[in-house]
Design an enzyme around this catalytic site. Structure first.
Site, PDB file in Angstrom:
ATOM      1  CG  ASP A  21      -6.082  -2.435  -4.094  1.00 58.00           C
ATOM      2  OD1 ASP A  21      -6.788  -1.615  -3.387  1.00 58.00           O
ATOM      3  OD2 ASP A  21      -5.082  -2.905  -3.612  1.00 58.00           O
ATOM      4  CG  HIS A  39      -6.010  -2.007   0.007  1.00 58.85           C
ATOM      5  ND1 HIS A  39      -4.926  -1.681  -0.934  1.00 58.85           N
ATOM      6  CD2 HIS A  39      -5.487  -1.586   1.066  1.00 58.85           C
ATOM      7  CE1 HIS A  39      -3.983  -0.958  -0.397  1.00 58.85           C
ATOM      8  NE2 HIS A  39      -4.349  -0.922   1.164  1.00 58.85           N
ATOM      9  CB  SER A  42      -0.842  -0.052   1.180  1.00 58.97           C
ATOM     10  OG  SER A  42      -1.948   0.943   1.039  1.00 58.97           O
TER      11      SER A  42
HETATM   12  P1  4NP Z   1      -2.808   1.967   3.102  1.00 59.05           P
HETATM   13  O1  4NP Z   1      -3.587   2.336   1.755  1.00 59.05           O
HETATM   14  O2  4NP Z   1      -1.573   2.289   3.094  1.00 59.05           O
HETATM   15  O3  4NP Z   1      -3.281   0.491   3.151  1.00 59.05           O
HETATM   16  O4  4NP Z   1      -3.485   2.766   4.159  1.00 59.05           O
HETATM   17  C1  4NP Z   1      -3.635   3.880   0.971  1.00 59.05           C
HETATM   18  C2  4NP Z   1      -4.560   3.924   0.160  1.00 59.05           C
HETATM   19  C3  4NP Z   1      -4.711   4.913  -0.404  1.00 59.05           C
HETATM   20  C4  4NP Z   1      -3.932   5.980  -0.173  1.00 59.05           C
HETATM   21  C5  4NP Z   1      -2.749   6.048   0.705  1.00 59.05           C
HETATM   22  C6  4NP Z   1      -2.726   4.926   1.462  1.00 59.05           C
HETATM   23  N1  4NP Z   1      -4.122   7.514  -0.854  1.00 59.05           N
HETATM   24  O5  4NP Z   1      -3.488   8.218  -0.642  1.00 59.05           O
HETATM   25  O6  4NP Z   1      -5.115   7.333  -1.613  1.00 59.05           O
END
Ligand code: 4NP
Length: 582
Positions: A525, A557, A446
Site C-alpha cells: 500500500d 491500496h 482506508s
Molecule cells: P482513501 O485513502 O480513504 O482510500 O481515500 C486515503 C489515503 C490517504 C489519506 C486519506 C485517505 N491521507 O490523508 O493521506
C-alpha cells in the site's frame, strides 16, 4: 447458518461483478468490469451484443474512448500495487495490449483523451505535474503544480482540470492550459469557491461550482471570458433541484447531460429533461447518438448496464447482474436516515437490515473511505457481504462526506478525526437507541480504517470489536512516506495544521486500546503504508490487547481483483463471527 455457509455466501457476493460505462466508439460500448475476476476493459458490439475482453489481469483506470480512434487508452499498475502506472492502448475490438510511453512509471490520477492527445496528471515522490502525450508515444511534461491538481479533459486547444490551485485548503479552482501558448490560467468565479471536474466543448467548459451558494453547473467560455448558467430546453432538472452532481458532460451536438444527486440517490437529465430510471444510483453514464448507456445499482441491487432509447424512452437491460436467491432474500430493506451528532449537526446515513437476523442483532457501523466520498444507495461489495452474512449496517455520511453540499463536505478540513469521529460515535448511539444493535462493531477501509483505529483507542468501551482495513495510525510517519500527491492531500485535509498530527493519530492513544481488533493491510500500500501499522501492532502486542493481523502480500491500496477483495473480507467475517455472536 454455519461458518462454511457464510464463506460460501461471502464468495458469492464478492464474485458479483461491477460495471463502469466509459463510452462508445466504432459501434462498441467500452466498459470496465470485474466479471472475469479482475477489473478489465471490455467492449460490447452494439449490433450483435457480443462481448470482448480487451485487457487481462486487471487495469487501474481508463480514459473515455473517442470516436476519432479505435484505440482505448488506459493505465495499469506495474508495481504490484504500489500504484506506479504506465499508459497502454488496445484496439476496441481486441488485440494486443501495447505500452504507449516508455518512461518510468508514475502515479497517474487524472487522465483525459480526445482521440489524438492524452493529457494526464501524475505524481512522483517529489513532483506533481501535467503531461501531454500522443498516440505515437511522444510525451512531454508541460506544467509542474505546487498543489493538488487533476486533469479532467482535453481537446485540440486546451487541457482543463481543477485543484487547490490557490493553496487555500477550502477552495478549488479550474485550470485551463492552452496548447498554443504553453501556459496555464487559473479560473474561479469567486475567490474561495469550490469548482470541480471541468468538461470541454470547443471553447466552453462545463463544471460544478458553489460560487453562488449551492452546487450548480455553470458554463465558462474560455475565449469570451463569460460565465453562464446553462439554459435547458426542459424544466425537470430545475424542479428536482440536485444538491450535487454525480457526473455530467456534453453530448456530441453540445447539449448537457447531468446525473443529479440528492440524499444518496440520483436522477438523470438530458437538456433538463428527466430520463426515468429505477430508484438508486447511476454511477456511470455515456450518451451516444440517441442512446443513453448507464450503470444502475442500489445498496441491495448489483450494478446492471441499461440502454435507454432517448427518442422512445424504452429501457433495456443490456448487461444483467443477478444475485443468488439466498442472498437476494437477505438484502432487503434500505433506509435513509438523519441523526443528530454531538453539536446538533444532522448526519445522513444509510441503514441496511439483514433480513432474518435478530433485531436487535449484531450490527456494524461501516465507515467509508475518502474522506471526501460517501455511502450512497449504490452497490458496495463490503456492505452487501456483511448484510448477506447476517449483520445489520449503519453507514454514516459523517461530516466531510460528499453528497450533501460543499458546506458539509468542507467541515472536516482542518479537523480530521475530530467532528467526523464524533459522528461515528453518534451513529453507534443511534443504532443502540433505536433498537437495531445488540453487539456493535466499527469497520472501515482506508480513511474508514483510520476512523476504526481512532474510535477503538479513544472510545474502547463503546465497541465489541473493530475491523481496520488499510488504516492510518500515525499522520507524521504517513506524511514522510507519502508521494507528492498524498503530501498535498494531507496538507489540505489538515489545512496545514501539522500541530494536529499527533493529537489525531491513533498511535498516540494506543495504550488505551482494549477492544479486540482485526487489522487487514495490503503489503504494498502506497497511500496508507504498512510500516506505521506494524509499529501500532507491536504496541498492541506489548499491551496484551487481543488482535489479529492479516497482511495481504503483493497487493496495494486499490482492490481491483475479486480474489483480493475476498482476502480482505474473509478474515473480517471470520473475526466478526467470533466476536459478535457470543
Ligand atoms: P482513501 O485513502 O480513504 O482510500 O481515500 C486515503 C489515503 C490517504 C489519506 C486519506 C485517505 N491521507 O490523508 O493521506
Amino acid at each position: 447458518m454455519s461458518i462454511v455457509d457464510k464463506i460460501r455466501i461471502l464468495e458469492s457476493v464478492v464474485k458479483t461483478p461491477s460495471y463502469v460505462v466509459l463510452g462508445v466508439t466504432h459501434g462498441r460500448l467500452v466498459y470496465l468490469s470485474t466479471v472475469e475476476g479482475a477489473a478489465d476493459l471490455w467492449s460490447l458490439d452494439l449490433s450483435t451484443g457480443s462481448k470482448t475482453r480487451l485487457t487481462s489481469g486487471g487495469i487501474s483506470g481508463a480514459a473515455r474512448p473517442s470516436e476519432k480512434t479505435r484505440l482505448v487508452v488506459y493505465t495499469r499498475d506495474v508495481s504490484k500495487g504500489r500504484e506506479l502506472h504506465k499508459l497502454f492502448t488496445v484496439d476496441v475490438s481486441g488485440g494486443e495490449e501495447k505500452i504507449l510511453i516508455e518512461a518510468p512509471p508514475m502515479r497517474i490520477f487524472g487522465i483525459a483523451f480526445d482521440g489524438e492527445r492524452i493529457a494526464y496528471t501524475a505524481a512522483t515522490e517529489r513532483e506533481l505535474a501535467l503531461y501531454l502525450a500522443d498516440l505515437k508515444g511522444v510525451c512531454e511534461k508541460v506544467y509542474s503544480f505546487e498543489s493538488l491538481a487533476i486533469a479532467t479533459d482535453v481537446n485540440e486547444k486546451y487541457v482543463v482540470g481543477y485543484g487547490a490551485l490557490k493553496k487555500n485548503p477550502k477552495s478549488m479552482e479550474i485550470f485551463v492550459y492552452s496548447l498554443a501558448e504553453n501556459s496555464i490560467k487559473i479560473y474561479s468565479p469567486r475567490e474561495g469557491s469550490v469548482n470541480k471536474a471541468p468538461r470541454l466543448y470547443e471553447t466552453k467548459v462545463l463544471f460544478e461550482t458553489n460560487a453562488f451558494g449551492e452546487n450548480k453547473l455553470v458554463v465558462y467560455d474560455i475565449e469570451e471570458k463569460t460565465l453562464e448558467k446553462p439554459e435547458f430546453a426542459y424544466r425537470d432538472y430545475e424542479k428536482y433541484h440536485p444538491v450535487e452532481h454525480a457526473s455530467y458532460d456534453w453530448t456530441e451536438d453540445g447539449r448537457i447531460w447531468a446525473v443529479g444527486k440528492k440524499n444518496g440517490r440520483t436522477k438523470f437529465f438530458l437538456d433538463g429533461k428527466e430520463i426515468p430510471l429505477p430508484e438508486g444510483f447511476i454511477s456511470s453514464a455515456a450518451i451516444h447518438r440517441d442512446k443513453l448507456y448507464a450503470t444502475h445499482s442500489s445498496l441491495v441491487k448489483p450494478p446492471k448496464v441499461l440502454e435507454v432509447d432517448l427518442t422512445t424512452g424504452e429501457t433495456r437491460v443490456i448487461i444483467d447482474n443477478k444475485l443468488p436467491r439466498e442472498i437476494e432474500e437477505k438484502l432487503d430493506e434500505v433506509k435513509f436516515i438523519k441523526y443528530k451528532s454531538f453539536d446538533g449537526l444532522e448526519i445522513p446515513a444509510f441503514v441496511v437490515k439483514s433480513k432474518g437476523a435478530p433485531v436487535p442483532g449484531p450490527t456494524v457501523v461501516y465507515v467509508h473511505g475518502g474522506p471526501w466520498s460517501e455511502v450512497a444507495d449504490s452497490w458496495r461489495t463490503m456492505i452487501a457481504s456483511l448484510v448477506a452474512c447476517g449483520y445489520h449496517i449503519v453507514a454514516p455520511n459523517f461530516r466531510g462526506s460528499t453528497g450533501y453540499g460543499e458546506y458539509f463536505r468542507l467541515l472536516d478540513i482542518g479537523d480530521p478525526g475530530g467532528g467526523d469521529l464524533q459522528d461515528i460515535i453518534y451513529a453507534r448511539k443511534w443504532a443502540v437507541e433505536n433498537g437495531l444493535a445488540s453487539k456493535i462493531a466499527v469497520m472501515g477501509y482506508s480513511y474508514g480504517g483510520y476512523m476504526t483505529f481512532l474510535a477503538t483507542t479513544k472510545y474502547p468501551e463503546l465497541w465489541d470489536c473493530g475491523v481496520a482495513g488499510a488504516g492510518i495510525t500515525d499522520w507524521e510517519e504517513l506524511y514522510e512516506l507519502s508521494d507528492a500527491l498524498f503530501k498535498q492531500f494531507i496538507n489540505i485535509l489538515f489545512a496545514g495544521r501539522k500541530d494536529l498530527w499527533k493529537e489525531r493519530s491513533p498511535v498516540s492513544y494506543v495504550d488505551n486500546a482494549k477492544t479486540p481488533i482485526c487489522v487487514i493491510h495490503p503489503q504494498n500500500d502506497s497511500r496508507t503504508p504498512l510500516r506505521p501499522v506494524l509499529k501500532y501492532l507491536q504496541r498492541l502486542l506489548e499491551n496484551r490487547v487481543s488482535f489479529e493481523a492479516h497482511v495481504i502480500p503483493d497487493i496495494g491500496h486499490a482492490i481491483n481483483r475479486l480474489e483480493d477483495m475476498l482476502k480482505i473480507l474473509l478474515p473480517a467475517i471470520l473475526f466478526l463471527e467470533k466476536h459478535m455472536r457470543r
